[in-house]
Design an enzyme around this catalytic site. Structure first.
Site, PDB file in Angstrom:
ATOM      1  N   CYS A 260       6.734  -5.244  16.053  1.00 32.77           N
ATOM      2  CA  CYS A 260       6.362  -4.218  17.032  1.00 32.77           C
ATOM      3  C   CYS A 260       4.927  -4.501  17.465  1.00 32.77           C
ATOM      4  O   CYS A 260       4.049  -4.723  16.609  1.00 32.77           O
ATOM      5  CB  CYS A 260       6.506  -2.827  16.428  1.00 32.77           C
ATOM      6  SG  CYS A 260       8.196  -2.531  15.868  1.00 32.77           S
TER       7      CYS A 260
ATOM      8  N   CYS B 107      -0.859   4.964   9.846  1.00 33.05           N
ATOM      9  CA  CYS B 107       0.391   4.345  10.272  1.00 33.05           C
ATOM     10  C   CYS B 107       0.102   3.012  10.933  1.00 33.05           C
ATOM     11  O   CYS B 107      -0.761   2.924  11.794  1.00 33.05           O
ATOM     12  CB  CYS B 107       1.082   5.185  11.332  1.00 33.05           C
ATOM     13  SG  CYS B 107       1.597   6.781  10.786  1.00 33.05           S
TER      14      CYS B 107
ATOM     15  N   CYS C 169       1.824  -2.645  15.941  1.00 28.92           N
ATOM     16  CA  CYS C 169       1.804  -2.397  14.493  1.00 28.92           C
ATOM     17  C   CYS C 169       1.175  -3.559  13.729  1.00 28.92           C
ATOM     18  O   CYS C 169       1.579  -4.711  13.885  1.00 28.92           O
ATOM     19  CB  CYS C 169       3.221  -2.152  13.995  1.00 28.92           C
ATOM     20  SG  CYS C 169       3.313  -1.956  12.200  1.00 28.92           S
TER      21      CYS C 169
ATOM     22  N   CYS D  40       6.673  -7.050   7.232  1.00 29.64           N
ATOM     23  CA  CYS D  40       7.843  -6.627   8.006  1.00 29.64           C
ATOM     24  C   CYS D  40       8.251  -7.791   8.881  1.00 29.64           C
ATOM     25  O   CYS D  40       7.402  -8.446   9.480  1.00 29.64           O
ATOM     26  CB  CYS D  40       7.493  -5.413   8.865  1.00 29.64           C
ATOM     27  SG  CYS D  40       8.904  -4.724   9.749  1.00 29.64           S
TER      28      CYS D  40
ATOM     29  N   CYS E 165       3.660   8.444   1.001  1.00 29.11           N
ATOM     30  CA  CYS E 165       4.170   7.491   1.982  1.00 29.11           C
ATOM     31  C   CYS E 165       4.397   6.168   1.258  1.00 29.11           C
ATOM     32  O   CYS E 165       3.449   5.554   0.771  1.00 29.11           O
ATOM     33  CB  CYS E 165       3.158   7.324   3.103  1.00 29.11           C
ATOM     34  SG  CYS E 165       3.661   6.095   4.297  1.00 29.11           S
TER      35      CYS E 165
ATOM     36  N   GLU F   6       0.831  -1.197   0.000  1.00 31.21           N
ATOM     37  CA  GLU F   6       0.000   0.000   0.000  1.00 31.21           C
ATOM     38  C   GLU F   6       0.866   1.246   0.000  1.00 31.21           C
ATOM     39  O   GLU F   6       1.982   1.251   0.508  1.00 31.21           O
ATOM     40  CB  GLU F   6      -0.933  -0.005   1.211  1.00 31.21           C
ATOM     41  CG  GLU F   6      -1.985  -1.073   1.032  1.00 31.21           C
ATOM     42  CD  GLU F   6      -3.056  -1.048   2.109  1.00 31.21           C
ATOM     43  OE1 GLU F   6      -4.217  -1.280   1.764  1.00 31.21           O
ATOM     44  OE2 GLU F   6      -2.737  -0.814   3.285  1.00 31.21           O
TER      45      GLU F   6
HETATM   46  N1  SAH Z   1       9.287   0.249   9.898  1.00 32.97           N
HETATM   47  C1  SAH Z   1       9.553   1.634   9.978  1.00 32.97           C
HETATM   48  C2  SAH Z   1       8.684   2.468   9.055  1.00 32.97           C
HETATM   49  C3  SAH Z   1       7.228   2.106   8.903  1.00 32.97           C
HETATM   50  S1  SAH Z   1       6.153   2.371  10.258  1.00 32.97           S
HETATM   51  C4  SAH Z   1       9.437   2.116  11.379  1.00 32.97           C
HETATM   52  O1  SAH Z   1       8.984   1.360  12.239  1.00 32.97           O
HETATM   53  O2  SAH Z   1       9.868   3.241  11.652  1.00 32.97           O
HETATM   54  C5  SAH Z   1       5.812   4.112  10.249  1.00 32.97           C
HETATM   55  C6  SAH Z   1       5.471   4.675  11.638  1.00 32.97           C
HETATM   56  O3  SAH Z   1       4.161   4.254  12.050  1.00 32.97           O
HETATM   57  C7  SAH Z   1       6.427   4.201  12.715  1.00 32.97           C
HETATM   58  O4  SAH Z   1       6.788   5.227  13.591  1.00 32.97           O
HETATM   59  C8  SAH Z   1       5.589   3.170  13.423  1.00 32.97           C
HETATM   60  O5  SAH Z   1       6.066   2.917  14.708  1.00 32.97           O
HETATM   61  C9  SAH Z   1       4.234   3.827  13.406  1.00 32.97           C
HETATM   62  N2  SAH Z   1       3.130   2.915  13.702  1.00 32.97           N
HETATM   63  C10 SAH Z   1       3.088   1.576  13.527  1.00 32.97           C
HETATM   64  N3  SAH Z   1       1.883   1.078  13.923  1.00 32.97           N
HETATM   65  C11 SAH Z   1       1.155   2.116  14.370  1.00 32.97           C
HETATM   66  C12 SAH Z   1      -0.165   2.242  14.887  1.00 32.97           C
HETATM   67  N4  SAH Z   1      -0.969   1.185  14.998  1.00 32.97           N
HETATM   68  N5  SAH Z   1      -0.593   3.472  15.232  1.00 32.97           N
HETATM   69  C13 SAH Z   1       0.205   4.543  15.077  1.00 32.97           C
HETATM   70  N6  SAH Z   1       1.456   4.490  14.578  1.00 32.97           N
HETATM   71  C14 SAH Z   1       1.934   3.286  14.229  1.00 32.97           C
HETATM   72 FE1  SF4 Z   2       7.901  -3.157  11.126  1.00 32.75          FE
HETATM   73 FE2  SF4 Z   2       5.675  -1.986  12.010  1.00 32.75          FE
HETATM   74 FE3  SF4 Z   2       7.779  -2.233  13.620  1.00 32.75          FE
HETATM   75 FE4  SF4 Z   2       7.903  -0.491  11.569  1.00 32.75          FE
HETATM   76  S1  SF4 Z   2       6.517  -0.365  13.336  1.00 32.75           S
HETATM   77  S2  SF4 Z   2       9.477  -1.976  12.204  1.00 32.75           S
HETATM   78  S3  SF4 Z   2       6.659  -1.634  10.029  1.00 32.75           S
HETATM   79  S4  SF4 Z   2       6.565  -3.929  12.747  1.00 32.75           S
END
Ligand code: SAH
Ligand code: SF4
Length: 437
Positions: A167, A402, A170, A163, A156, A143
């Protein structure tokens, strides 16, 4: 919901929301299933998204003489990246013979747009299908989100399908299928976006689309904040940044490209030295015990090591600050003490802070902090000298948020529809409200 709007109001850079909050969740405009048309015969590799070096290799392979290569690459570069050519026939300064050779061997095909969703606030989200890269790869969907604002247009992009990191807040981290995107697949996301928003010389933007005034660019900023961890695909991410920022082609300023990482410490220096882009760090916690849970890569590269790597990031200055992303999780990381510790930790690092209201997804075990809490947290951060720290929510009616990007296609799309129907709106917030780039 009111909370998100309040956040938007606090941000002077944000475009005003186009509709009342109540209308957003229900009034989604989803285009019918789309297939991008191109003149390419199946099976011919596309030249779109390639680096100069890769184009040179392709031309050599079809017999272009060594002495002509530089000129031919420059011609193709211009047609592909300045004019957005989708057909070799357009390349009027390339001789007919070579045009025919190129058309016989290659395509200018883009990855397929499977679906397009348009938010009432102008945010657009595309589900893009990347063709298979080999016999073991069935192709993959990612996406990509476009957020137009008054003074900028941000795209974006994704760097991986899924991934490998997990996290805990996420959605992308729960996706099974994972592979790196190639340089061409990363660049192609901008090409597709420009196709869809009519941003090529002579093209017409779709009806109702945002058109920048005073000569501004449709896409002025790129953030690597879609699916994937860019620094686990650093080679292709750096190559893609080279193509995106090439002055004779797509010409985006490296200062307007931001790479977000969860903290892959060993690759940060390389990114700064070779790509020279802005950096964003997904910090999200100020204590190792908590960050170990929220961002498990912390067990390998704890906060102190991460911040050391930040201090050493090439080109850092007050004019080139690192953005620290901090997702607001109710009762988890949102206490006053966390805010004070955040400020203490970042002391001496040229930094910006983005507080991100948590975007829920089906099965997620966290809740977004209450607005009063976010306000209090941001006040502490603000008093320490960090301006407008809450990221502007955008595209919430189309789940362009995000951490919500997860493309496992049919299942997900059905689930996303269910979420929409049940009113779980996404608070899309890719728009980096405080970015000064
Ligand atoms: N993997 C990279 C980039 C993609 S995520 C990273 O982790 O930085 C982009 C941003 O969205 C990151 O700061 C991530 O922590 C945040 N993010 C992930 N899941 C989210 C959620 N459910 N709500 C808000 N932000 C989120
Ligand atoms: Fe991967 Fe989501 Fe963690 Fe970014 S925030 S490193 S996309 S699992």
């Amino acid at each position: 919901m009111a909370r998100a709007l309040d956040i938007a109001k606090r941000n002077p850079n944000a475009a005003p929301p186009a509709v009342s909050d109540g209308a957003r969740g229900s009034e989604i405009e989803k285009a019918a299933e789309l297939t991008v048309v191109s003149g390419a015969a199946p099976g011919r590799p596309s030249l779109v998204g390639l680096t100069r070096g890769q184009l040179k290799e392709r031309l050599t392979a079809v017999g272009v003489a060594e002495r002509e290569l530089k000129m031919r690459v420059a011609q193709l570069w211009h047609w592909i990246y300045v004019r957005g050519a989708a057909d070799f026939g357009q390349m009027t300064n390339v001789g007919k013979g070579l045009r025919a050779t190129l058309a016989g061997a290659f395509a200018l095909e883009r990855p397929q747009v499977v679906s397009e969703q348009v938010s009432r606030d102008g945010t657009r989200k595309w589900l893009i299908r990347m063709p298979a890269t080999g016999p073991l790869d069935k192709g993959a969907e990612i996406e990509c989100v476009y957020i137009p604002e008054v003074d900028r247009g941000t795209l974006c992009v994704s760097s991986q399908v899924g991934c490998t990191l997990t996290c805990s807040f996420c959605h992308t981290g729960t996706q099974r299928l994972v592979r790196n995107l190639t340089c061409a697949e990363i660049v192609a996301q901008l090409i597709v976006a420009r196709d869809r928003i009519g941003d090529w010389p002579g093209a017409t933007p779709p009806e109702g689309a945002f058109v920048p005034t005073d000569g501004g660019r449709f896409v002025s900023n790129i953030v690597f904040m879609g699916m994937g961890e860019p620094l686990y695909n650093v080679e292709d991410v750096i190559a893609a940044i080279g193509v995106l920022s090439d002055n004779e082609g797509l010409g985006l300023s490296r200062r307007r490209i931001t790479v977000s990482t969860s903290g892959v410490v060993p690759q940060m220096e390389r990114l700064g030295a070779e790509a020279n882009t802005m950096l964003a760090i997904s910090l999200h916690a100020v204590r190792d015990e908590l960050r170990d849970v929220l961002v498990p890569i912390n067990r390998k590269y704890p906060i102190a090591a991460l911040l050391d790597a930040c201090r050493a990031y090439p080109g850092l200055s007050n004019a080139r600050r690192i953005t620290f992303e901090y997702v607001m999780l109710k009762g988890v990381n949102d206490a006053d003490a966390d805010a004070r510790e955040l400020v203490r930790l970042l002391k001496g690092i040229p930094a910006k802070i983005n507080l991100i209201p948590f975007n829920p997804w089906p099965g997620s075990k966290y809740e977004c902090s209450d607005w009063e809490r976010i306000e209090r947290f941001s006040e502490i951060v603000f008093r320490a000298g960090y301006a407008s720290p809450v990221r502007t929510p955008r595209g919430r009616d189309i789940l362009a948020a995000c951490g919500q990007l997860k493309s496992e296609t049919e299942k997900l799309r059905a689930r996303a529809r269910l979420m929409l129907e049940s009113g779980i709106g996404a608070e899309g917030m890719y728009a980096l409200g405080d970015s000064d780039a």
